[in-house]
Design a protein around this motif. Structure first.
Motif, PDB file in Angstrom:
ATOM      1  N   GLY A  94     -42.064  -0.478 -36.433  1.00 46.69           N
ATOM      2  CA  GLY A  94     -41.196   0.478 -35.764  1.00 46.69           C
ATOM      3  C   GLY A  94     -39.843   0.561 -36.454  1.00 46.69           C
ATOM      4  O   GLY A  94     -39.676   0.113 -37.590  1.00 46.69           O
ATOM      5  N   ASP A  95     -38.875   1.123 -35.768  1.00 41.94           N
ATOM      6  CA  ASP A  95     -37.528   1.294 -36.308  1.00 41.94           C
ATOM      7  C   ASP A  95     -36.733   0.020 -36.005  1.00 41.94           C
ATOM      8  O   ASP A  95     -36.154  -0.132 -34.932  1.00 41.94           O
ATOM      9  CB  ASP A  95     -36.868   2.514 -35.652  1.00 41.94           C
ATOM     10  N   GLY A 221     -39.798   8.908 -24.621  1.00 40.09           N
ATOM     11  CA  GLY A 221     -39.178   9.066 -25.929  1.00 40.09           C
ATOM     12  C   GLY A 221     -39.667  10.304 -26.663  1.00 40.09           C
ATOM     13  O   GLY A 221     -38.888  11.054 -27.254  1.00 40.09           O
ATOM     14  N   ARG A 222     -40.977  10.537 -26.613  1.00 38.39           N
ATOM     15  CA  ARG A 222     -41.543  11.714 -27.282  1.00 38.39           C
ATOM     16  C   ARG A 222     -41.089  13.003 -26.605  1.00 38.39           C
ATOM     17  O   ARG A 222     -40.829  14.012 -27.268  1.00 38.39           O
ATOM     18  CB  ARG A 222     -43.075  11.629 -27.287  1.00 38.39           C
ATOM     19  N   LEU A 223     -40.969  12.976 -25.277  1.00 33.48           N
ATOM     20  CA  LEU A 223     -40.556  14.170 -24.537  1.00 33.48           C
ATOM     21  C   LEU A 223     -39.127  14.590 -24.881  1.00 33.48           C
ATOM     22  O   LEU A 223     -38.805  15.783 -24.826  1.00 33.48           O
ATOM     23  CB  LEU A 223     -40.685  13.937 -23.024  1.00 33.48           C
ATOM     24  N   SER A 227     -38.920  10.419 -32.750  1.00 35.54           N
ATOM     25  CA  SER A 227     -40.079  10.271 -33.624  1.00 35.54           C
ATOM     26  C   SER A 227     -41.016   9.221 -33.030  1.00 35.54           C
ATOM     27  O   SER A 227     -40.632   8.464 -32.131  1.00 35.54           O
ATOM     28  CB  SER A 227     -39.628   9.830 -35.024  1.00 35.54           C
ATOM     29  N   ARG A 228     -42.242   9.152 -33.544  1.00 37.78           N
ATOM     30  CA  ARG A 228     -43.222   8.209 -33.002  1.00 37.78           C
ATOM     31  C   ARG A 228     -42.777   6.758 -33.164  1.00 37.78           C
ATOM     32  O   ARG A 228     -42.954   5.942 -32.276  1.00 37.78           O
ATOM     33  CB  ARG A 228     -44.584   8.419 -33.670  1.00 37.78           C
ATOM     34  N   TYR A 280     -51.976  -1.027 -31.416  1.00 38.84           N
ATOM     35  CA  TYR A 280     -51.895   0.425 -31.262  1.00 38.84           C
ATOM     36  C   TYR A 280     -51.104   1.041 -32.408  1.00 38.84           C
ATOM     37  O   TYR A 280     -51.506   2.066 -32.986  1.00 38.84           O
ATOM     38  CB  TYR A 280     -51.241   0.765 -29.921  1.00 38.84           C
ATOM     39  N   ALA A 281     -49.966   0.416 -32.750  1.00 38.72           N
ATOM     40  CA  ALA A 281     -49.125   0.948 -33.822  1.00 38.72           C
ATOM     41  C   ALA A 281     -49.844   0.912 -35.161  1.00 38.72           C
ATOM     42  O   ALA A 281     -49.764   1.870 -35.946  1.00 38.72           O
ATOM     43  CB  ALA A 281     -47.821   0.150 -33.901  1.00 38.72           C
TER      44      ALA A 281
END
Length: 296
Positions: A94-95, A221-223, A227-228, A280-281
């Motif tokens: 992730g970030d 977050g997506r809404l 970013s993913r 999942y990631a």
């Protein structure tokens, strides 16, 4: 339990070392992520310090938890993430920078919000024949010393001796994790047969709270346009809590074994959900270009 050396000494020392380890991953430029990704930072903080405690309140009311368990659930919901969340974000690609900034800012804001939510929860759920008051000033001072000071120490070590920081951040994180596991085991042993009933009740609420945090981060977050990999990062920050801090507040400040159960149960279950999130990631290819940690 409150007089036990592992809790009275081990918990604060463990938390201090964990925060030193987090400080060793930071440089001043990491804080620029607040300006680089303000939307992710704002949403993550809002969800962390306000939405999750309110979700915990709803879960406590919906499941009709006992006053002690309800307070304990709100305490763990109001806790920030820690170095563990940063590690899960890194492993899930992730970030990492956003994760670090969220962890640090949430920890700073927690100095005020955790005592406030805990005091409110005690007033809302306490038994009529048992008056409990959170020592707000003592709590703020304790969190200030155990959060701000060690982060500063860690950053200082990294600045002057980066080789020490690279070795030390992993060692202190492992030590903190071992102490957390030891405290959870000791807590369950001392609770004895009562632990089974409390685990059953707190287990369901902890699972719901954990899933709610993950879904809030991913979907919310997506809404709002993240970013993913940023949405994944916020989800991890919401799902992987600082269980050591929750145990410290409930055991060393509130002196309540029952209130500490949600933190203990959550502290175990979050690792299960955390590894599922990493899977999942990896399967969905989140953050393929973020496999490397934040560099100087």
């Amino acid at each position: 339990m409150g007089s036990n050396a592992l809790i009275d000494i081990g918990l604060p020392v463990s938390l201090f070392l964990i925060m030193v380890g987090m400080g060793m991953t930071l440089t001043p430029k990491d804080f620029r992520e607040v300006a680089i990704a303000p939307r992710g930072t704002f949403f993550g903080l809002l969800a962390q310090i306000l939405l999750l405690p309110l979700i915990a309140l709803g879960v406590a009311l919906a499941l009709d938890l006992s006053p002690a368990l309800a307070v304990g659930l709100i305490v763990i919901a109001a806790c920030p993430g820690g170095t563990t969340s940063n590690l899960f974000v890194y492993l899930g690609r992730g970030d990492v920078a956003l994760s670090i900034v969220l962890t640090v800012l949430a920890s700073l804001i927690t100095i005020v919000t955790l005592p406030a939510f805990t005091g409110w929860a005690l007033e809302r759920f306490q038994d009529a024949d048992k008056v409990l008051e959170l020592p707000v000033l003592r709590t703020i001072i304790t969190l200030f010393v155990i959060i701000l000071l060690p982060v500063a120490v860690g950053m200082t070590i990294r600045h002057f001796r980066q080789d020490w920081a690279q070795k030390g951040e992993k060692a202190v994180g492992l030590l903190g994790l071992l102490v957390l596991v030891a405290v959870i085991a000791l807590l369950m042993v001392e609770l004895g047969e009562e632990a089974l009933e409390l685990f059953r009740k707190a287990g369901l609420s902890a699972v719901i709270l954990n899933i709610a945090g993950l879904v809030l981060g991913l979907v919310g977050g997506r809404l709002i346009g993240l970013s993913r990999d940023q949405a994944f990062t916020v989800a991890i920050e919401l799902g992987i809590k600082n269980g050591t801090l929750g145990l410290m507040v409930t055991l060393t400040l509130l002196h309540s074994e029952a209130m500490s159960v949600p933190s203990a149960v959550y502290g175990v279950l979050m690792f299960v959900f955390g590894f599922l999130m990493i899977g999942y990631a990896r399967l969905t290819g989140i953050g393929r270009g973020r496999a490397e940690p934040v560099s100087e």
